[in-house]
Motif scaffolding. Sequence first.
Motif, short mmCIF file in Angstrom:
data_model
loop_
_atom_site.label_atom_id
_atom_site.label_comp_id
_atom_site.label_asym_id
_atom_site.label_seq_id
_atom_site.Cartn_x
_atom_site.Cartn_y
_atom_site.Cartn_z
N GLU A 493 -2.55 -9.45 1.86
CA GLU A 493 -2.15 -8.37 2.75
C GLU A 493 -3.12 -7.20 2.62
O GLU A 493 -3.72 -6.97 1.56
N ASN A 664 2.48 -15.27 4.52
CA ASN A 664 1.76 -14.71 5.66
C ASN A 664 0.79 -15.75 6.17
O ASN A 664 -0.37 -15.77 5.82
N THR A 718 0.42 -9.87 9.90
CA THR A 718 1.50 -9.49 9.00
C THR A 718 2.48 -8.61 9.74
O THR A 718 2.26 -8.20 10.86
#
Length: 738
Positions: A493, A664, A718
């Motif tokens: 992320e 993700n 995301t």
Amino acid sequence: MSEPVRSTPGSLPLSRLAEPLLRRLSELLDRAAPGKGWRDLAQRAGSRGRVRLSPLDLEQCSLKVLEPEGSPSWSLLKLLGDRGCTVVELVEFLQALEHTEALQCLSHSGIKIVVQPDSQAVLSGQVVKLCCWATGHPFVHYQWFKQEKEVPHGNSPELVLNPVNVNDSGFYICRVNSESSFVFSRWARLEVCDLQGTSHGSLIGLPENKLRICIQPQPQNLTVGDALVLECGAVGNPIPHYQWFRNGFPLANGSKNVYMVTYADVEHQGTYWCHVFNDREDQDSKKIEVIIEDLSDLQKPDLQEQSNHRPVGLLYYAGHGYENYGNSFMVPIDAPNPYRSANCLCVQNILKLMQEKETGLNVFLLDMCRKRNEYDDTILILDALKVTANIVFGYATCQGAEAFEIQQSGLANGIFMKFLKDRLLEDKKITVLLDEVAEDMGKCHLTKGKQALEIRSSLSEKRALTDPIQQTASSAESLARNLQWAKAHELPESMYLEFKCGVQIQLGFAAEFSNVMIIYTRIVKKPPEIVVCRAYVTDFALDLDVDPKEANKGTPEETGSYLVSKDLPKHCLYTRLSSLQKLREHLIFTVCLHYEYPGIEDTMDERKEVNVGKPLIAKLGLHHGFKNNNCVQTCCMANNPFHNQIESSPVAAKYYVPSHCQPNSCPGTYHPNRICSDSIRQPETCSCNGTSRVLPSRHEVLNYSPPVEKSNVPVETTDDTVELEFLLSDNLRFSEQQ
């Protein structure tokens, strides 16, 4: 340009500005273009009745250039401050001079947000309060925004929505203004759950901000082809995250509150539930059953039913290869030089594994060269293949010949794939389809006499690539493969790095392939007293293929990345990491920050070590599967994910996603449409004997100009608000200056 802000008794005196900021302003004015320098500022200031400057004052400022460290602008600013000039007045003068650099220098000073608004999920009808508290001299003003629009009466530290409704859902941000500067809070996402008139039940009387599920998924009875839609809703602060499970396995695309399958098949039936969590607590929804009935089976004869329920084996390979003594070999990208059969994957061994699965149709599409490997005299004695029908080989070229590819702007397709993908979805018998591809290739003047499609077939039934595939419903083996594929496309992320000097950097990630990742860095906050600032990444593991000369570049193309360039944010530095399948440990690297202060020759630097775990295909730990690097062993590893080449990995017995992790995944492949152009130059001989270099190309490169079109590339997707934050913040800054 906005109207000048009038001075008030509480305005900040210019003399109260920090010395580094005054130094920076002085430098900008000393070297300003004509019409924007210190003399022009003095003229503007002197036009005010309250701030008078005499010719002697200007002469004293001018004489400062004779001193070693003297600055006329510094002298003028000190003089203006002593005579009561305020920061607001200075802003007005600079606006009149259109000195944007100096205005930007002033726009980031003096404000500190001490309480940031929180993202939260609430029930419709509740009272919601978003808070943003800031300090600044002498006072600050607030303005709330929803997306890019001002919230009416939203000019206090607390934004109260009473009662809140579903139309209030969205992203909120607060702009904090002082007399001469402004900053934005972080984005807060508000989700409003509407129970549509039903009773809140057990939610009444819960402690504030408690995590609770308010919408439970419902059982489903569907038929093949229906849409499967499961919903789970929760309230809480911090905002809840979701992860759907089926039969105990996390679903790759199940990180939203709604899980949807547009075309449900029997393989999608099973027991579903949703795991809801935030940083403080977690909770599971109730478990429900999804039943999917295949009505078409009721109308089929038993023999046909058995035939349709037999799986299909399909192998597509694009890469370097060779053929010795009738056996075809696929060469891994990290094969030694020279390579032999022990270093490669044997196509015939893969066919044997497919036959053991009793597949109803086996198709091999091999886009590789078939020249003889002069360095490999090994004659393999393979186990005899079963005598089975419905085996089709589509070779990109004839035995003993090369296969070619087209390349333009770094994007490549084999000639075989170029024509194959134009017909891939046609509902025709597979051999008929390949015959037509061969005819298409034969019309291309580029490869006449150099490359011709060869088809081998034992097809005894009318089989097509468009035939429906029937799999054993929710088999553990199928679920394991699907989870492996999902894990091979998980990206780290985005993150923010705070440095001691006050600089903030965004670190983002995008995937070009499952083993190629792009890292991009962007400076998102810089104190005004810092004049030069640059951040770059370095110190990567030796396992990876990272060319320092092609790292930290201003455009993705400079790093060798073309596929995802249009999807990446602009104004960053980009670094391309390849061979992630070789990564043995976590991906750890260093972010270096270089910056300079005015008047100081030495460059300052800070370093931060970053650990992003094992991204993309590195999560599968493929290197653990390689022991003796020989053809038989690597070919006999079952259930392997394929990505441009065959790779082996152990199949884990159980997969578990911790409650604090949100998968993700962004699976996707690149399928550009290209046409054959008469402007393509003739290909030359392809060197495919493994003698030229360690990683020889499989094809000769041809240049041409294809039409521009969209691609389906795995990129970072995301639920966070990073990209939206920059997009909307830029728009808000722009709108404020109008």
